[in-house]
Scaffold this active site. Structure first.
Site, PDB file in Angstrom:
ATOM      1  N   GLU A   1     -10.669   0.989   3.113  1.00  9.70           N
ATOM      2  CA  GLU A   1     -10.445   2.187   2.293  1.00  9.70           C
ATOM      3  C   GLU A   1     -11.725   2.584   1.551  1.00  9.70           C
ATOM      4  O   GLU A   1     -12.093   3.755   1.516  1.00  9.70           O
ATOM      5  CB  GLU A   1      -9.309   1.867   1.321  1.00  9.70           C
ATOM      6  CG  GLU A   1      -8.907   2.926   0.343  1.00  9.70           C
ATOM      7  CD  GLU A   1      -7.970   2.303  -0.721  1.00  9.70           C
ATOM      8  OE1 GLU A   1      -6.881   1.837  -0.343  1.00  9.70           O
ATOM      9  OE2 GLU A   1      -8.359   2.271  -1.906  1.00  9.70           O
TER      10      GLU A   1
ATOM     11  N   SER B   1       0.845  -1.193   0.000  1.00 12.39           N
ATOM     12  CA  SER B   1       0.000   0.000   0.000  1.00 12.39           C
ATOM     13  C   SER B   1       0.879   1.240   0.000  1.00 12.39           C
ATOM     14  O   SER B   1       2.024   1.205   0.430  1.00 12.39           O
ATOM     15  CB  SER B   1      -0.910   0.012   1.233  1.00 12.39           C
ATOM     16  OG  SER B   1      -1.735   1.156   1.228  1.00 12.39           O
TER      17      SER B   1
ATOM     18  N   LYS C   1      -4.042  -7.053   2.875  1.00 12.68           N
ATOM     19  CA  LYS C   1      -4.104  -5.940   1.931  1.00 12.68           C
ATOM     20  C   LYS C   1      -5.521  -5.800   1.369  1.00 12.68           C
ATOM     21  O   LYS C   1      -6.028  -4.701   1.177  1.00 12.68           O
ATOM     22  CB  LYS C   1      -3.111  -6.155   0.796  1.00 12.68           C
ATOM     23  CG  LYS C   1      -3.195  -5.108  -0.336  1.00 12.68           C
ATOM     24  CD  LYS C   1      -3.023  -3.693   0.169  1.00 12.68           C
ATOM     25  CE  LYS C   1      -2.819  -2.652  -0.898  1.00 12.68           C
ATOM     26  NZ  LYS C   1      -3.458  -2.832  -2.165  1.00 12.68           N
TER      27      LYS C   1
ATOM     28  N   HIS D   1      -7.619  -4.193   3.945  1.00 12.93           N
ATOM     29  CA  HIS D   1      -7.202  -2.779   3.943  1.00 12.93           C
ATOM     30  C   HIS D   1      -7.957  -2.016   2.864  1.00 12.93           C
ATOM     31  O   HIS D   1      -8.491  -0.929   3.100  1.00 12.93           O
ATOM     32  CB  HIS D   1      -5.685  -2.724   3.708  1.00 12.93           C
ATOM     33  CG  HIS D   1      -5.162  -1.397   3.247  1.00 12.93           C
ATOM     34  ND1 HIS D   1      -5.274  -0.965   1.943  1.00 12.93           N
ATOM     35  CD2 HIS D   1      -4.520  -0.400   3.921  1.00 12.93           C
ATOM     36  CE1 HIS D   1      -4.724   0.231   1.829  1.00 12.93           C
ATOM     37  NE2 HIS D   1      -4.267   0.592   3.024  1.00 12.93           N
ATOM     38  N   ASN D   2      -8.033  -2.579   1.686  1.00  9.97           N
ATOM     39  CA  ASN D   2      -8.736  -1.886   0.612  1.00  9.97           C
ATOM     40  C   ASN D   2     -10.232  -1.799   0.887  1.00  9.97           C
ATOM     41  O   ASN D   2     -10.873  -0.801   0.552  1.00  9.97           O
ATOM     42  CB  ASN D   2      -8.496  -2.610  -0.714  1.00  9.97           C
ATOM     43  CG  ASN D   2      -7.159  -2.267  -1.316  1.00  9.97           C
ATOM     44  OD1 ASN D   2      -6.185  -2.064  -0.578  1.00  9.97           O
ATOM     45  ND2 ASN D   2      -7.069  -2.193  -2.635  1.00  9.97           N
TER      46      ASN D   2
END
Lengths: 298, 298, 298, 298
Positions: D178, D121, D171, D174-175
């Protein structure tokens, strides 16, 4: 029995005829005197003012309002209450907010006037030939007007739902459920429409209306709509709303009741009013900032 | 006409009787031989293996599967396809994923076997006395088996929906709509339940079933449920799901179709499976961190 | 410069000290006279009534309210406005609804009193050492009080946001965004928690706070929370709310702005307040009715 | 230390330079030989094939892939694994689906090759000057390559997250977070935009970035975006997505984790791709059918 009707719009006009068909003596008023003239041609007594309407009725009087919710209902109730006397009965058959109905019932009770809040479902056809109606107000007094409801409703289509406000509350929630059901049906057809298959939507609605778990009046209505325009290509997908869905959502928030489906149904209606959104621009700008993702320019 | 049924669970057993009522010659098999014995008592031919079932049928054979979706359907199709020959017809009446049905139709076509994917709605009662059924597969061959569908369905309750996969896809979307409708109805009653009013839910459902916009079979079912347990006090609000709602949501995602109501219906089911959530703990911890808001301790 | 502070709760007390640190002459009042005594020990002038506080200040006076929103703010403003005179300035630093602030500004303007609505973010630590503050009110008069805001805020941490109401509106929307961000973070950790992997949540939050797209103060706070209780096992996931998230959702509805994420954040908080739901019971009952699906008994 | 980089797109190119800055010996390959030539000009060894890259590295080799997820990653791993030998290390720094990474780790382990899945990221700037990176794979072998991660990450910006798949899973989530954060911020600005107030969005973002609860890198990015285009009037609000948000939602469904905010963020992106919707047409048609509500024509 005698009854006065104030408001001869599509709903009130049909309701007056419905009552007359059941041998009630109807006196009708609308500020649009043409409507009054028209209904006179149907053998109904038309009058030129609310005061005249009240004077024309035997005591205790029964007056039914069928006027737009909000300010107009407020004004008409104020005016009618000047002529009405203790023991008289005022029925609000419109789509009023239940909080207003609770307040109005209290205010009119101070004058001895009985107020009933009636949520009416079934559309204009229902008003003419058989409504579904939910009624809040005094339980004892209700019995004296029950024959009206029994006559204008479809079989088993009326319910005395409890104290003042409960009728309009029930109708409000009914509309909230309606929003959710409609959006569920609509999403289903959208998935079909985007699929790899080539469905005949009228036939799909028809088969679902015969024996399936989701058979319903709304599914019948969409079957009918597809029969007239197979892909609804003549329509824009703009979903307006008339207030009761929003009241349902606000009420759910006040009661801390998690109602995500009814809520999202309303939000998707709001979303449909816009071609583009500011929130979309913000997300597009953010993606461009951190990831260098291309944006679409206006 | 002759037909073989594989799978004598609640659905398959009733379907076999339904077909027999319409004068079809039914041969039935289930790995549970007790079920086979039981159905023999109803005057239906019972057999001890899939192979025997196939051999017992005149060509071209018609075999109807009514077994659980997934691995079992896969295994049964594999076994049946060993005995079936070119020109035979295999019908999957279970709740299979439409992607599997598309694949199976292609695989069986290589052997000259015609595969039909049938989504069946209406519950066990429907299986017995009249289903709603959506059928995908070869259009020409469909005509030869149409009489079966016409007989077991309610009037207008069957639809040839197009190429392979379209039947199970349609049933899947039907279930997605069902999730949304059920959650909409449920949220409405929750709002009533948290309100200041004191409703009789059975009567509410009943009045809504008579003339209102939201009249539907699901509303009739909840009327019935309330008639047996006025406040559903005997139940836990745990909402299980059997897979088709999830498939609908996943398919909507694949098609980039925004279906928030069907999606939220599913998420609320998942939420109901838990008494407490980790996400809730994270939010509670955050509120405590920045605002010193009290947390509830375990 | 001279300023009066009404309300010595956690926020007001710290704010008074913050102002004093920046060499302002602070006069403070709270109905809790112990708090007044305590702050006297810090070298701040304490008084025994709002009237005394007002009399103690040079004209034009600047009075800052830091009391709970709603009725208490209403009462304190009413009382303070009896002593205040034309040209004086009243600042509401609490979490008032922006509609109240618009109204109060108009009412106080009739007496010549300038009203400023200030949304304050940053928690009690912020109040003590540096807040983030958004201020609505008269643009010209703002200049005369700007030094206070400059002193108590972190660098670049104050904004004159426009006419009356704009400060509290901005703070309200800030809180709505906060709800959405918190729920997004919380859902992420819930997915980690249900996964096949075995994460150390403190380390996850820490790595996300260093270089990732989602680095944020909230992520730092949850890192801190996990450092104290690795799996938050001591907490219940009950998510209370203090009103501003609900106002944001209601405002979005009024503006017909589709804000599903902020809205769903709020609804999940409401959902977390209940162990079981009536809506869940309705869905469970329906599944039992049409599919014979087992229900869980209470 | 020696390392090979396969893939010299924006991310891989910058990463190679980042590694070189920290005194690592980098050998680079891309099928675009112009990119290879360009990076030679930066003092990095460029090669013409994956085979050459592998031969150029001392054993045990460390090879870092930075190529598009999906088929290309699959093909490149297949080719690289032909040249790599037992004891070598293959790092996938792209946005691969964690399920693929779990599978690839197993497949490569059969050849004795160690596979690490790294979620990266921080964008292209991060790749050049300091990334945030989450790494799954063998814990012991990780130590031998830890210096690379320490060097290219910002301080505290790398995490060994556990067994294979855990890096890409982290990840992915995480997105998902986001997506939720971005939509929350976006909805907030939409509410401001529809309000009665006249905000300067750049200043709003700036004040929120200084001392408020919602200060974050995303808020800094939108401040920057507003500084360039005050009302984002040059942009369309079309919100594309690159797959990881969808994976997060699908994973949440598989885990039966209720993640409504992340989910709705994704659905609003899909909604933004369309000017009009079929679902909207269905609702509009239904309203017309039962209520005679006017529809908007195409």
């Amino acid at each position: 029995m005698n009854i006065g009707i104030i408001g001869l719009g599509k709903m009130g006009y049909n309701l007056a005829l419905n009552l007359k068909d059941h041998n009630h003596e109807v006196t009708a008023f609308d500020k649009d005197l043409d409507a009054v003239e028209r209904i006179k041609g149907e053998g109904i007594t038309g009058v030129a003012s609310i005061e005249e309407l009240v004077q024309n009725l035997p005591k205790p009087r029964v007056v039914w309002l069928m006027v737009p919710a909000g300010n107009i209902t407020e004004m008409v109730i104020e005016e009618a209450s000047k002529s009405l006397e203790a023991g008289d009965i005022l029925i609000d058959g419109g789509n009023s907010n239940y909080k207003d109905s609770v307040r109005r019932a209290e205010q009119l009770a101070e004058k001895g006037i009985y107020f009933f809040d009636c949520g009416t479902s079934g559309g204009t056809e229902g008003a003419r030939h058989g409504v579904c109606i939910m009624i809040g107000g005094d339980a004892e007094v209700f019995k004296s007007i029950e024959p009206f409801f029994k006559d204008i409703a479809v079989e088993n289509g009326y319910l005395y739902s409890g104290k003042s406000g409960s009728g309009h509350f029930l109708k409000m929630v009914h509309n909230g459920i309606e929003y959710g059901m409609m959006q569920a049906i609509a999403e289903g057809f959208e998935i079909l429409d985007k699929s790899q298959f080539d469905y005949d939507y009228e036939k799909v609605a028809k088969v679902w209306n015969n024996g399936s778990v989701i058979r319903s009046w709304l599914m019948e209505l969409i079957e009918n709509a597809f029969s007239k325009d197979a892909n609804l290509s003549g329509l824009k997908g703009v979903m307006h709303s008339s207030g009761e869905g929003k009241w349902t959502v606000e009420t759910a928030l006040d009661l801390q009741a998690a109602a995500p489906v009814i809520t999202m149904s309303l939000l998707m209606r709001y979303r449909s009013l816009e071609e583009d959104t500011f929130s979309g621009k913000v997300v597009a700008a953010l993606r461009n900032e951190f990831g260098g993702h291309a944006v679409e320019k206006n």
